[in-house]
Design a protein around this motif. Structure first.
Motif, mmCIF file in Angstrom:
data_model
loop_
_atom_site.group_PDB
_atom_site.id
_atom_site.type_symbol
_atom_site.label_atom_id
_atom_site.label_comp_id
_atom_site.label_asym_id
_atom_site.label_seq_id
_atom_site.Cartn_x
_atom_site.Cartn_y
_atom_site.Cartn_z
ATOM 1 N N GLY A 1 2.633 54.191 12.334
ATOM 2 C CA GLY A 1 2.579 54.670 13.716
ATOM 3 C C GLY A 1 2.827 56.163 13.812
ATOM 4 O O GLY A 1 2.080 56.877 14.476
ATOM 5 N N TRP A 2 3.857 56.616 13.100
ATOM 6 C CA TRP A 2 4.173 58.051 13.128
ATOM 7 C C TRP A 2 3.066 58.872 12.483
ATOM 8 O O TRP A 2 2.693 59.944 12.975
ATOM 9 C CB TRP A 2 5.507 58.326 12.430
ATOM 10 N N GLN B 1 4.757 49.604 9.227
ATOM 11 C CA GLN B 1 4.060 49.815 10.499
ATOM 12 C C GLN B 1 4.644 50.996 11.265
ATOM 13 O O GLN B 1 3.919 51.722 11.941
ATOM 14 C CB GLN B 1 4.130 48.543 11.341
ATOM 15 N N LYS B 2 5.961 51.165 11.156
ATOM 16 C CA LYS B 2 6.586 52.317 11.823
ATOM 17 C C LYS B 2 6.086 53.615 11.212
ATOM 18 O O LYS B 2 5.718 54.552 11.926
ATOM 19 C CB LYS B 2 8.108 52.235 11.706
ATOM 20 N N ASP C 1 9.545 51.037 19.817
ATOM 21 C CA ASP C 1 9.388 50.141 18.668
ATOM 22 C C ASP C 1 9.389 50.918 17.349
ATOM 23 O O ASP C 1 9.884 50.443 16.337
ATOM 24 C CB ASP C 1 8.081 49.354 18.795
ATOM 25 N N TYR C 2 8.811 52.143 17.384
ATOM 26 C CA TYR C 2 8.780 52.955 16.160
ATOM 27 C C TYR C 2 10.196 53.377 15.761
ATOM 28 O O TYR C 2 10.498 53.560 14.590
ATOM 29 C CB TYR C 2 7.951 54.227 16.368
ATOM 30 N N THR C 3 11.064 53.594 16.759
ATOM 31 C CA THR C 3 12.402 54.097 16.459
ATOM 32 C C THR C 3 13.443 52.983 16.388
ATOM 33 O O THR C 3 14.604 53.245 16.113
ATOM 34 C CB THR C 3 12.837 55.122 17.532
#
Lengths: 200, 276
Positions: free
Chosen positions: A114-115, A110-111, A77-79
């Motif tokens: 997350g990172w 949000q990405k 989801d992050y990528t």
């Protein structure tokens, strides 16, 4: 009501998020008590300074483990590609009338979150382990570990404040994703139009 | 009480190590079994049972051996890195005489002071009685308890050559002036203002001393800079979030406002009143 609900977080995702969150709260409270004489009173909450340190060390291991597990759970989801950018995400939070490109399951903010949560979490983990076993690296490097642990906490805490705010009162309807794992269709349409979630 | 100083005149030191022994005797520190490492220096390092150690720095000048006899010991800084780093109230204190003292009864073994020291002096160990299996930090106490009884430290008391002396501020001024006349460099920790003062025959590095002593940069950032930064950042963040909630308002999905309320066009303050 159930036909209005969309699955947002699996029970496994929620479990490790809760574990990570509880670990962080304990780490923040014990850590502040171990950092400065001003916060020394906090060590009393955990049965004294020796116990505070032991708790900080072992709960730290839980935090490191869950930080990695959470990254693996959300890596895709992050990528995932998305039309929205960090700029449009921030604009959408600051201006209620702004209609930017639709966000996917996670928006650009949000990405990034997350990172960063992973990155600064890992930095706190590595520096924390070296504070636990300080004779591992040289003296000059060790001095930087204390600073980096402290610096990462401040950055991480900043991200957390925004995360908690947007996850609760800032964006109503989000908290149920954390508690029950579901969100309403309307919530998804408003906040993540490009996300096709499964009905719960 | 006025500040007191331990003065180390390296030109008079014969490296008899009487100070090392007197220190161990007064502080009840045990001897340590060591191996020959090809040097007269012994024991190899400061420890929980060695607060003072005489350095034998050997160089060759024009085919002849030249000794520099220095000392490794706490310098008792006025601006002490260990005190800045210590998270336990009262565990490291500096008294009116200038003695910086670790209270092992309060020390919790975090080791922050060990790495915050500009001179790399404190050592941690769990072996001693106070430790009882848990690490505690140890270093020279400047014999603060002897001083409180009107006595000078054990090391200066025992020194047979006058290399070590114990001085008040007035006497120190005289010693400093005399040292300059004799061509000795006065080393008093510069900005750290140490209560241990060296009179050096050669450069500080020849005696294992930093040329420009200062609190390590990462320690300074960690203890002096980040503390206020963290507090300010926390409250600034809190205020920013409250301001966002009050001015922009929560991002409410259509359903909640639905048919009864206008859908977002209101913006601004009208959103605050919308239920969630």
């Amino acid at each position: 009501m159930s036909h209005h609900l969309i699955k947002r977080l699996s029970s496994g995702e929620r479990f490790f998020h809760w574990l990570n969150m509880l670990a962080f709260i304990v780490l923040a409270l014990t850590g502040l008590g171990l950092y400065s004489q001003k916060f020394f009173g906090l060590t009393g909450l955990f049965g004294g300074v020796d116990l505070s340190r032991a708790i900080h060390h072992y709960v730290g291991l839980v935090f490191i483990a869950t930080t990695f597990i959470i990254l693996f759970q959300f890596m895709r989801d992050y990528t995932a590609p998305g039309e929205d950018t960090l700029g449009t995400t921030i604009k959408s939070y600051l201006d209620p009338d702004f209609k930017g490109p639709p966000a996917g399951k996670f928006n650009a903010g949000q990405k990034l979150f997350g990172w960063c949560a992973f990155l600064f979490g890992v930095v706190m983990g590595i520096t924390g382990l070296l504070m636990w076993f300080p004779s591992t690296v040289g003296r000059g490097l060790q001095q930087w570990m204390y600073f980096l642990h402290n610096f990462s906490f401040i950055v991480f805490m900043g991200f957390m404040m925004i995360h908690v705010y947007l996850g609760t009162v800032g964006v109503p309807g989000t908290w149920s994703a954390m508690s029950r794992g579901t969100v309403t269709k309307e919530w998804a349409k408003k906040n993540h139009p490009a996300w096709e979630g499964e009905e719960a | 009480m006025a500040e007191k100083f331990i003065v180390i005149d390296t030109s008079k030191c014969t490296a008899c190590r009487g100070c090392q022994t007197a220190c161990k005797q007064w502080n009840n520190l045990t001897a340590v079994a060591t191996n020959n490492r090809g040097s007269y220096e012994n024991p190899p390092d400061l420890s929980s049972s060695t607060y003072v150690k005489v350095l034998f720095h050997e160089t060759e000048v024009d085919g002849e051996v030249k000794w520099h006899f220095g000392q490794r010991r706490c310098m008792h800084c006025a601006d002490a890195g260990c005190i800045k780093a210590c998270p336990v109230p009262g565990a490291i204190t500096r008294d009116a005489n200038g003695a910086v003292v670790i209270n092992q009864g309060l020390c919790t073994g975090c080791k922050y002071c060990v790495f915050a020291c500009p001179f790399d002096i404190p050592r941690y160990d769990s072996g001693n009685a106070e430790g009882a299996g848990v690490d505690r930090a140890y270093k020279c106490t400047m014999c603060f308890e002897r001083q409180s009884m009107g006595m000078e430290p054990a090391c200066t008391k025992t020194c047979p050559t006058g290399a070590l002396s114990f001085a008040g501020e007035a006497k120190l001024a005289g010693i400093k002036a005399g040292a300059k006349d004799r061509g000795l460099e006065v080393y008093d920790g510069g900005p750290l203002a140490t209560n241990v003062v060296f009179l050096l025959e050669d450069s500080p590095s020849a005696y294992g001393l930093p040329a420009k002593p200062a609190i390590p940069t990462p320690t300074y950032l960690w203890r002096t800079v980040m503390k206020p930064v963290g507090v300010v950042a926390f409250f600034a963040g809190l205020i920013a979030l409250i301001a966002h909630y009050v001015n922009v308002g929560p991002k409410v999905a259509e359903e909640e406002t639905g048919t009864t309320a206008p859908t977002g066009e209101g913006g601004g303050d009208s959103d605050v009143s919308s239920p969630y």
